[in-house]
Design an enzyme around this catalytic site. Structure first.
Site, PDB file in Angstrom:
ATOM      1  N   ARG A   1       0.880  -1.144   0.069  1.00 23.20           N
ATOM      2  CA  ARG A   1       0.029  -0.054  -0.057  1.00 23.20           C
ATOM      3  C   ARG A   1       0.869   1.344  -0.105  1.00 23.20           C
ATOM      4  O   ARG A   1       1.993   1.347   0.183  1.00 23.20           O
ATOM      5  CB  ARG A   1      -0.895   0.076   1.234  1.00 23.20           C
ATOM      6  CG  ARG A   1      -0.744  -0.712   2.554  1.00 23.20           C
ATOM      7  CD  ARG A   1       0.256   0.022   3.401  1.00 23.20           C
ATOM      8  NE  ARG A   1       0.280   1.301   3.371  1.00 23.20           N
ATOM      9  CZ  ARG A   1       1.306   2.102   3.845  1.00 23.20           C
ATOM     10  NH1 ARG A   1       2.426   1.670   3.915  1.00 23.20           N
ATOM     11  NH2 ARG A   1       0.798   3.398   3.691  1.00 23.20           N
ATOM     12  N   GLY A   2       0.431   2.328  -0.107  1.00 21.24           N
ATOM     13  CA  GLY A   2       0.919   3.450  -0.079  1.00 21.24           C
ATOM     14  C   GLY A   2       0.860   4.136  -1.558  1.00 21.24           C
ATOM     15  O   GLY A   2       1.144   3.204  -2.770  1.00 21.24           O
ATOM     16  N   ALA A   3       0.437   5.147  -1.786  1.00 20.82           N
ATOM     17  CA  ALA A   3       0.312   5.446  -3.472  1.00 20.82           C
ATOM     18  C   ALA A   3       1.493   5.438  -4.176  1.00 20.82           C
ATOM     19  O   ALA A   3       1.107   4.761  -5.244  1.00 20.82           O
ATOM     20  CB  ALA A   3      -0.416   6.977  -3.399  1.00 20.82           C
TER      21      ALA A   3
ATOM     22  N   ARG B   1      -7.891  -0.451  -6.107  1.00 22.20           N
ATOM     23  CA  ARG B   1      -7.981   0.635  -4.951  1.00 22.20           C
ATOM     24  C   ARG B   1      -8.453   1.814  -5.976  1.00 22.20           C
ATOM     25  O   ARG B   1      -7.497   2.652  -6.650  1.00 22.20           O
ATOM     26  CB  ARG B   1      -6.789   0.855  -4.639  1.00 22.20           C
ATOM     27  CG  ARG B   1      -6.068  -0.298  -3.615  1.00 22.20           C
ATOM     28  CD  ARG B   1      -6.613  -0.685  -2.447  1.00 22.20           C
ATOM     29  NE  ARG B   1      -6.981   0.513  -1.416  1.00 22.20           N
ATOM     30  CZ  ARG B   1      -6.099   1.062  -0.615  1.00 22.20           C
ATOM     31  NH1 ARG B   1      -4.733   0.651  -0.635  1.00 22.20           N
ATOM     32  NH2 ARG B   1      -6.465   1.967   0.053  1.00 22.20           N
TER      33      ARG B   1
ATOM     34  N   GLN C   1      -1.838   1.732  10.116  1.00 22.90           N
ATOM     35  CA  GLN C   1      -0.582   1.927   9.418  1.00 22.90           C
ATOM     36  C   GLN C   1       0.524   2.716  10.189  1.00 22.90           C
ATOM     37  O   GLN C   1       1.459   2.551  10.027  1.00 22.90           O
ATOM     38  CB  GLN C   1      -0.824   2.334   8.104  1.00 22.90           C
ATOM     39  CG  GLN C   1      -1.732   1.693   7.130  1.00 22.90           C
ATOM     40  CD  GLN C   1      -3.058   1.711   7.223  1.00 22.90           C
ATOM     41  OE1 GLN C   1      -3.623   2.469   8.021  1.00 22.90           O
ATOM     42  NE2 GLN C   1      -3.857   1.436   6.272  1.00 22.90           N
TER      43      GLN C   1
ATOM     44  N   ASP D   1      -3.126  10.733  -1.556  1.00 28.86           N
ATOM     45  CA  ASP D   1      -3.445   9.686  -2.466  1.00 28.86           C
ATOM     46  C   ASP D   1      -4.003  10.220  -4.069  1.00 28.86           C
ATOM     47  O   ASP D   1      -3.844   9.485  -5.058  1.00 28.86           O
ATOM     48  CB  ASP D   1      -4.411   8.426  -2.004  1.00 28.86           C
ATOM     49  CG  ASP D   1      -4.038   7.658  -1.028  1.00 28.86           C
ATOM     50  OD1 ASP D   1      -3.554   8.308   0.126  1.00 28.86           O
ATOM     51  OD2 ASP D   1      -3.372   6.573  -1.333  1.00 28.86           O
TER      52      ASP D   1
ATOM     53  N   ASN E   1      -6.489  11.864   1.044  1.00 28.14           N
ATOM     54  CA  ASN E   1      -5.571  11.022   1.762  1.00 28.14           C
ATOM     55  C   ASN E   1      -6.075   9.939   2.912  1.00 28.14           C
ATOM     56  O   ASN E   1      -7.420  10.087   3.139  1.00 28.14           O
ATOM     57  CB  ASN E   1      -4.407  11.842   2.472  1.00 28.14           C
ATOM     58  CG  ASN E   1      -3.288  11.357   2.914  1.00 28.14           C
ATOM     59  OD1 ASN E   1      -2.787  10.331   2.377  1.00 28.14           O
ATOM     60  ND2 ASN E   1      -2.763  11.673   4.228  1.00 28.14           N
ATOM     61  N   LYS E   2      -5.452   9.271   3.806  1.00 33.85           N
ATOM     62  CA  LYS E   2      -5.987   8.296   4.644  1.00 33.85           C
ATOM     63  C   LYS E   2      -7.063   8.971   5.474  1.00 33.85           C
ATOM     64  O   LYS E   2      -6.866   9.864   5.788  1.00 33.85           O
ATOM     65  CB  LYS E   2      -4.828   8.049   5.322  1.00 33.85           C
ATOM     66  CG  LYS E   2      -5.285   6.831   6.522  1.00 33.85           C
ATOM     67  CD  LYS E   2      -5.794   5.701   5.834  1.00 33.85           C
ATOM     68  CE  LYS E   2      -5.095   4.934   4.925  1.00 33.85           C
ATOM     69  NZ  LYS E   2      -6.065   3.896   4.097  1.00 33.85           N
TER      70      LYS E   2
END
Lengths: 347, 347
Positions: A46-48, A89, A196, A237, A247-248
């Protein structure tokens, strides 16, 4: 050296299964598309920025496994795979961006033999990988310039080596400032529901010997009230051309608290995170996650059977709450509606 | 009928072990002080009003187990027990308030035989219990008056039947509005780290058939941004005479978000929650909880070994973020620095 979240080894993908951290460091070797899609959906990777690389490697996997000689057929396979990966995603724009770059290469080489297309895709994926590394370093440099010696910083989610192929974006700025000899203290939002921050960011910061304290997401405002936070820095993101940032989930909550306390709020992200087709944040699709991630977080059932749950993976922070956006080409300041289109012209 | 969180049965305390909810409804029979202290510290029984009753019952337990005939010796035992109970949870003022009421009764009867003191303590504990029930009903009525039909409400932590001896405070207002036939939708903050919202408030609301949706604490601001929240209502563990309110960690973050969105923020609490000896919130002692509640919250280790954690049980919401305080004698409005001392004169 940062840990290597994801890499291409000979003919397959190797990645860290981030769901096993922080207690176990387990590498997965992935050589087919369904397993890669599962790994992305389950947030094993994960993580853009890392998702962009994972997607590029996914198409490379298709090219490597393709046994025919018909370039048009390979292109159909690649497009089908890209469609599948794109749906894993929906919010992170880097994923679609990397897929488009890879498909474009395949299309440009469509008149050539399959082996040549495979080589071109390999070269492109490696270029994306190397470019992400460069981008991280540059974001880190620009971001570190905004972090004073002695700073107390709060961050949300994970934007470090585990989210990229190098030091990371927001966390990259912190690592760079630390490497410059600045003394820092980082407050780490645990980042519900999938933690996370607790699992990954704490692991990375402790690994680098940076002073860090874990807090629940609902605690950051109280720490700000005690004047123990000088700045916020988070990743992104997807960013609209007016600067609104997906974002998250929890990022917006944090930005509102920062605004209330007059604390600078920085977003660090590569230009590939900017969606130049979108005017504003509310056009960004927000992925909803399964209720079980909230109600059965880590082993034990923590809500009644059948509880209704709203669990968006991301939220939108409007541009007026963002002090600056840190990119690989420099720091953008408001009005973002001018700074971002300007960027498109210059890059 | 609300569930009975805590009651006195013949010669001992029976209480619901709230750490087992929502998956199991387990009652504990407690007949000695160390087990009661452990139950309070481990949050098997919690909620400011319920803690007051638990403390009163704790002294009643001492009186029941006392086998001597010397009233002065009984008083010494009671005072020692009160000292121990007072230290279990330093923030909730109701606990100390109830202990003081009980000790006062013992002191008033010090010239009488032990059996008479025991009876007087029993009567006092039952009066406190009944009075808490009345107080809940009155807070519920006053609070329901602030909740319009069709309201979407967000609440934090648990302030219902499990936190009191009746319908509760903030949740009592919601239950009362529901009983009045108002259609409501409640967004429930899960309330990290111990998830009283997810485990207890969701359980109570679903039990009563009230439409409820569980969210992570970091999500409320995003729901507000979507204009899906009309008002916030929370409880309190201690209120200073200027209206500054200590309540479950995350309350302040929620209040900041409510302010940003122009949403009313109500505190519902009995007058016994007001600490008339304190001018302002920063004088309220804030209990810190063990790191493990954050790092091992769900059964599984979710942060690296040795991670530094800051886990205050409560935070302070300054009076300027509070729209009104709902008590059993009516709704208090700013300026609280005038309304609260006025209340002390009238009650």
């Amino acid at each position: 050296m940062p840990v290597t979240t994801i890499e291409w080894i000979d003919d397959h993908i190797r990645l860290i299964d981030q769901t096993r951290l922080p207690t176990e460091l387990v590498y997965l070797d992935i050589d087919d598309l369904p397993r890669l899609a599962e790994a992305i959906q389950s947030l094993r990777v994960r993580g853009a920025p890392a998702l962009g690389i994972a997607a590029a490697f996914g198409l490379l996997l298709i090219a490597h496994r393709f046994r025919g000689e018909d370039a048009a057929e390979l292109l159909r396979h690649l497009r089908n795979a890209a469609d599948l990966l794109r749906r894993t995603r929906p919010t992170a724009v880097n994923l679609g961006w990397a897929l488009d770059q890879m498909l474009q290469v395949a299309e440009q080489h469509i008149q050539q033999p399959v082996a040549a297309i495979r080589r071109a895709l390999h070269d492109k994926a490696m270029t994306l990988f190397e470019s992400d590394r460069q981008v991280c370093r540059q974001i880190g440099e620009h971001g570190a310039g905004l972090i004073p010696d002695g700073a107390q910083i709060v961050t949300h989610c994970n934007t470090g080596a585990l989210a990229t192929v190098d030091w990371g974006t927001a966390l990259g700025a912190i690592f760079t400032a630390h490497a410059q000899g600045k003394k820092l203290h980082v407050w780490v939002d645990e980042t519900r529901p999938l933690l996370q921050g607790a699992r990954l960011t704490m692991w990375e910061l402790m690994h680098e010997g940076i002073d860090a304290t874990l807090i629940c997401d609902n605690t950051a405002a109280f720490v700000m009230q005690q004047r123990k936070i000088d700045l916020c820095i988070v990743g992104a993101d997807r960013i609209a051309t007016n600067g609104d940032t997906a974002n998250k989930i929890g990022t917006y909550h944090l930005a509102v608290a920062a605004k209330h306390h007059g604390i600078p709020f920085y977003v660090a992200a590569p230009i590939s995170t900017i969606d130049f087709t979108l005017d504003r944040g509310e056009q960004i699709p927000i992925e909803k996650r399964a209720a079980e991630e909230v109600t059965h977080g880590f082993g034990r059932q923590t809500a009644p059977e059948g509880a209704s749950v709203y669990s968006p993976a991301f939220d939108i922070t409007p541009n007026e709450l963002i002090t600056a956006i840190i990119t690989e080409v420099g720091v953008l300041y408001p009005p973002f509606r001018e700074a971002i289109p300007q960027l498109a012209k210059n890059t």
